[in-house]
Motif scaffolding. Structure first.
Motif, short mmCIF file in Angstrom:
data_model
loop_
_atom_site.label_atom_id
_atom_site.label_comp_id
_atom_site.label_asym_id
_atom_site.label_seq_id
_atom_site.Cartn_x
_atom_site.Cartn_y
_atom_site.Cartn_z
N PHE A 109 0.86 -1.18 0.00
CA PHE A 109 0.00 0.00 0.00
C PHE A 109 0.90 1.23 0.00
O PHE A 109 1.81 1.33 0.81
N VAL A 110 0.66 2.14 -0.95
CA VAL A 110 1.55 3.29 -1.10
C VAL A 110 0.72 4.57 -1.17
O VAL A 110 -0.31 4.62 -1.85
N ILE A 111 1.17 5.57 -0.46
CA ILE A 111 0.59 6.91 -0.62
C ILE A 111 1.69 7.82 -1.15
O ILE A 111 2.77 7.90 -0.56
N THR A 112 1.41 8.48 -2.28
CA THR A 112 2.37 9.43 -2.83
C THR A 112 1.96 10.82 -2.39
O THR A 112 0.81 11.22 -2.59
N ARG A 113 2.89 11.54 -1.82
CA ARG A 113 2.58 12.93 -1.44
C ARG A 113 3.58 13.89 -2.06
O ARG A 113 4.71 14.00 -1.62
N PRO A 114 3.16 14.60 -3.12
CA PRO A 114 4.01 15.65 -3.68
C PRO A 114 4.11 16.77 -2.65
O PRO A 114 3.15 17.03 -1.94
N THR A 115 5.27 17.42 -2.56
CA THR A 115 5.45 18.36 -1.45
C THR A 115 4.78 19.70 -1.67
O THR A 115 4.25 20.27 -0.74
N ASP A 116 4.80 20.23 -2.90
CA ASP A 116 4.20 21.56 -3.01
C ASP A 116 3.19 21.69 -4.13
O ASP A 116 3.30 22.54 -4.99
N ILE A 117 2.23 20.78 -4.12
CA ILE A 117 1.09 20.94 -5.02
C ILE A 117 -0.15 21.06 -4.16
O ILE A 117 -0.43 20.19 -3.35
#
Lengths: 265, 379
Positions: free
Chosen positions: A88-96
């Motif tokens: 299970f993966v959550i991708t979190r872009p830092t500044d969007i």
């Protein structure tokens, strides 16, 4: 001179902490190299693994609203059976802005053949069409571990990832309900593991791992080590241009709670 | 006469020594957190007396570990041939013996059952207070990606009679940006619950009151659960309404929501995996099926599920873990501890109530799963 002494001392301490509890894992938490997965692992104990990996913007994968950003990948991996693991993966872009919780992704890795019995390791990774994720990949990977000496072995890895992924078309956008369809990943700007990929992993006593790979887009190298049996540290060098890293932590599930066994002492 | 007297004295001495030992064992088991410890001699063998000991441990979520702990305490005190009867809310389930590190289970006889029945006493339970975090999170709302409602539930399961308990709770809210419930101290879940076997392998549970997940009303559950079998079947009927506590007031929906569910569960003991299928009408008249897979680890259960109902489809996972630090205070009559089985569930879809149940930590479907004796030697 003093620096050298310190360096040697530090290396010795670090070396003492090294352990062979588990192998190298890729940025999504799977057994693997830097970005590519591999079909074998040296895990022996039941565990749950947590990892945070960082991808610099040039090599970012998430293409939400056609914008890219530095990314953190938070992953959890559990292997309920010897032949399947759940990731299970959550991708979190830092500044969007307005990204929500991030891009959620789930896939299953099936460990189909192992070298001990069949002379080759083979596994398949399937991303069920739960959501349209930018790291959807349906791949097949093979490898074989070759011992060079007592302490060194190398493992060539070769794989192929489908250039399409299964997606449910949004019902609102279509007059006709079209259901699930195979769609080219590139349509959404998803290029992760599309086509042939491969790599080579060098394994020093199951403790230190060095990897070089081609991930269908770039050539990456990485080095990793496991310390205190539960912390994995890895440094990656994407495209031989950008440095990055990842940290993993394991909780072993096969032991009893100490307090249950010592409750009456 | 002069021969009989030393004999009598010896016999008295001998029995008092045994009584002393039994009292010592009982005290040691209570000190370790066991409750309702009923010890009775069964028969005498060449290696000593075989005792039947009933044990219930509400702080250990794995009955196999409770048996092993009880056995190691008994061994230390010289009781080498102890049989343990596992109790759940004071109701005897089955008997287990440890031989060469492996647990062997068997049914207990009717006379043993009578003996346990006669000796049962509510006073042999501690007043038990459990600290349990209550965490609800809704992910994915763009302006506030993690909306949460966090509180601490201080609850007590007060045993009123064999199988009958009153769970009373006090909710201490910590923060809430999820819904409009007030941030004042309020009544937590509070309900009566009666668990009883109807016949061998057939169990029922009836509960009435304010439940977890803001539901109140009546809840009935039946389960066919052979402890040494692989297949178990269940049925649940609940008639409930929604309740919550906004600022300085209470809100109760009428009780008109019927939950009618069947369940089939199959255990793969070697893999410690249970495959479970629920079907019927879930909360809010949502009809459909829910397919789940549970994996058992020593003190942890991890489940994955997929639901397909009229309201939509979703998937997710849940886990049940023991909280640290465990026991905080334990005396002869009271115990304060953190929850041994904290359960949390994540569902991919956060739109609407797709295939939802309530009071999951209290259902016999979830609680008897660990009592399957096929699991005992495969951890």
């Amino acid at each position: 001179m003093r620096f050298a002494t310190k360096f040697i001392f530090f290396s010795l301490v670090l070396f003492g902490c090294l352990s062979n509890a588990y192998g190298q894992i890729n940025f999504l938490g799977k057994p693997g190299l830097v970005r590519i997965p591999k079909p074998s692992s040296i895990d022996k104990r039941d565990n749950i693994q947590f990892q945070v990996a960082y991808l610099p913007v040039e090599y970012a994968i998430n293409n939400f609203m056609n914008r890219k950003s530095n990314e953190f990948f938070y992953s959890v991996q559990l292997r309920p059976l010897s032949w399947v693991s759940v990731n299970f993966v959550i991708t979190r872009p830092t500044d969007i802005p307005r990204i929500g919780i991030g891009d959620r992704h789930l896939d299953l890795q099936f460990f189909i053949l192992n070298q001990k019995k069949y002379g080759i390791n083979l596994s398949a990774i399937l991303s069920p069409p739960l959501a349209a994720s930018f790291i959807d990949h349906n791949s097949i990977v093979i490898s074989r571990n070759i011992a060079i000496s007592n302490s060194i072995s190398v493992e060539p890895v070769l794989g192929y990832g489908l250039e399409v992924h299964l997606q449910e078309l949004p019902k609102k956008a279509n007059i006709y309900d079209m259901g699930y369809q195979w769609i080219a990943k590139s349509e959404r700007g998803n290029y992760y593991l599309s086509g042939f990929f491969g790599g080579l992993q060098v394994n020093l006593e199951d403790k230190v791992f060095l990897a070089a790979e081609y991930d269908t887009q770039y050539i990456n190298v990485g080095a990793s080590a496991i310390i205190f049996k539960k912390i994995g540290l890895q440094v990656n060098y994407f495209d031989l241009k950008a440095l990055s890293g990842q940290i993993s932590y394991r909780v072993y599930l096969d032991k009893s709670l100490k307090r249950n066994m010592k409750a009456y002492e | 006469m002069n021969k009989l007297l030393p004999g009598i004295i010896f016999l008295l001495f001998y029995t008092s020594v045994i009584a002393q030992d039994v009292a010592e064992l009982r005290a040691a088991l209570y000190a370790a957190g066991f409750e309702q410890v009923l010890i009775s001699p069964m028969r005498s063998t060449s290696e000593g007396i075989v005792y039947m000991t009933s044990v219930e441990h509400r702080g250990i979520n794995n009955p196999a570990e409770a048996v092993r702990l009880a056995n190691s305490i008994s061994q230390e005190l010289g009781f080498n041939q102890n049989k343990f009867v596992l109790l759940y809310k004071g109701q005897a389930l089955f008997e287990s013996t440890i031989e060469h590190q492996s647990i062997r289970t068997a049914d207990f006889s009717d006379t043993d059952a009578m003996d346990l029945f006669r000796k049962f006493s509510v006073s042999k339970y501690r007043f038990n207070v459990v600290i349990d975090p209550d965490i609800q999170i809704r992910f994915g709302y763009f302006e506030n990606p993690i909306q949460s409602k966090i509180g601490v539930l201080i609850g007590s399961d007060i045993i009123l009679a064999r199988g009958l308990s009153l769970f009373a709770g006090l909710m201490i809210p910590i923060q809430n940006d999820l819904d409009s419930e007030s941030n004042q101290l309020k009544l937590g879940p509070t309900f009566f619950e009666y668990f009883t076997p109807l016949a061998k392998n057939h169990y029922t549970q009836l509960s009435v009151g304010l439940f977890h997940n803001n539901r109140y009303g009546l809840d009935f559950e039946y389960r066919f659960f052979p402890y040494d079998g692989r297949l178990s079947l269940g049925f649940r009927y609940a008639k409930t309404g929604f309740y919550y506590f906004p600022n300085n007031s209470t809100f109760f929906d009428p009780i008109n929501d019927n939950l009618i569910l069947g369940n089939i569960e199959f255990l793969l003991p070697k893999e410690r995996i249970s495959i479970s299928l629920d079907f019927g009408q879930f909360l809010e008249n949502d009809r459909g099926i829910r397919f789940s897979v549970f994996k058992q680890y020593k003190n942890i259960e991890v489940g994955f599920f997929s639901t397909a109902t009229v309201l939509g489809n979703t998937s997710g996972f849940n886990f049940t873990i023991p909280l640290v630090p465990g026991k905080l205070i334990r005396s002869k009559s009271i115990e304060l501890r953190t929850n041994d089985s904290f359960r949390w569930e994540y569902s991919y879809s956060n739109e609407g109530a797709i295939g939802r149940e309530f009071n999951a930590t209290r259902t016999i479907k979830n609680n008897l799963r660990r009592f399957n004796s096929n699991l005992f030697n495969s951890y």
